[in-house]
Enzyme design. Sequence first.
Site, PDB file in Angstrom:
ATOM      1  N   HIS A   1      -5.309   5.851  -0.464  1.00  0.00           N
ATOM      2  CA  HIS A   1      -4.069   5.159  -0.636  1.00  0.00           C
ATOM      3  C   HIS A   1      -4.248   3.841  -2.223  1.00  0.00           C
ATOM      4  O   HIS A   1      -5.323   4.091  -3.297  1.00  0.00           O
ATOM      5  CB  HIS A   1      -3.223   4.025   0.770  1.00  0.00           C
ATOM      6  CG  HIS A   1      -4.563   3.472  -0.003  1.00  0.00           C
ATOM      7  ND1 HIS A   1      -5.968   3.120   0.510  1.00  0.00           N
ATOM      8  CD2 HIS A   1      -4.377   1.707  -0.029  1.00  0.00           C
ATOM      9  CE1 HIS A   1      -5.955   1.817   1.036  1.00  0.00           C
ATOM     10  NE2 HIS A   1      -5.161   1.317   0.399  1.00  0.00           N
TER      11      HIS A   1
ATOM     12  N   ASP B   1       0.595  -1.323   0.032  1.00  0.00           N
ATOM     13  CA  ASP B   1       0.051   0.178  -0.069  1.00  0.00           C
ATOM     14  C   ASP B   1       0.932   1.084  -0.159  1.00  0.00           C
ATOM     15  O   ASP B   1       1.975   1.221   1.149  1.00  0.00           O
ATOM     16  CB  ASP B   1      -0.895   0.468   1.236  1.00  0.00           C
ATOM     17  CG  ASP B   1      -2.222  -1.076   1.004  1.00  0.00           C
ATOM     18  OD1 ASP B   1      -1.914  -2.026   0.009  1.00  0.00           O
ATOM     19  OD2 ASP B   1      -2.354  -0.454   2.312  1.00  0.00           O
TER      20      ASP B   1
END
Length: 311
Positions: free
Chosen positions: A288, A209
Amino acid sequence: MITENRTINSNKNLLGFNVKKLTFNRRAVNLLKGMFAILPITLALPVDALQVKVIPTNPRLGDTLSVEINLDNPQNGTNPTVATGKNTYPAFEVSPNQYRAFVPTTPLEKAGTRALQVTGDGQVQNLAVNVQNRKFPIQRITLPPGKAGVDATEYELKRVAAFKALQTPEKYWSGVFLKPNAGRMSTNYGVRRYYNGTFAKDYYHRGLDYAGAAGSAVIAPAAGRVALVGRVSQGFRIHGNVVGIDHGQGVTSIFMHLSRINVKEGDFVKAGQLIGAVGSTGAATGPHLHWGLYVNGQSVDPTLWRTKVVN
């Protein structure tokens, strides 16, 4: 005296004949010795030897095993295969008479000896590879109302599963994979999770991420063909707006939670090309980018691919 001389001459002739014959026999024996001296060496050489090498030499859970196979005499254009457990993986030609198969490992597997069976050229070679253990952190996630308990649609699951199963013979990538977003890495590969207090059994974080700002650029880490484009409006509840790139030979990348998509299915993209923008669509707590790298359908750690050239 005459008799004696005749006897001496006769002996000389006899001796002369024996010497010549002996010389001939020695030459014949030496020739035969030379032939038989070479013969055992020739017989000892392997015919159409199956040569195999596994990289990396000290793999850990989550790593991709690269099994390199050299065939002296490929038969009928049939590629070799690598089997482990219940899975069999295809090997693709990377240069004349040289093939390579990828074997994925994941955090859900046990560390220890992995038995590999390589088949090619009508031969079988058994290998044992030690996959080392690796500790993965635990993370607790609280999804906001409306995000918790959201299930993927059947359409979403089928499309994503078909994408991850791709094994295109062509190899599109070259060199190390690029970082797909400029943001800092917020979650590593392999993290185990609790969602709203409940442990997600048989789950691990299948990718990396990046905490990029909303709307920041998402680029292709390597060349490939866009094989998946999905949107929330089509039923992609978990993945959100998503792009999937087929890098070839069983290697695929998926990019989730996008706010914008800049490509369409069928497009061929180069490394570094813009494919979308960071967002928070789907099952995301905030903006994200989730990048997942899959090898033969299994999520592997992209870190190795980011730091070393995997040919």
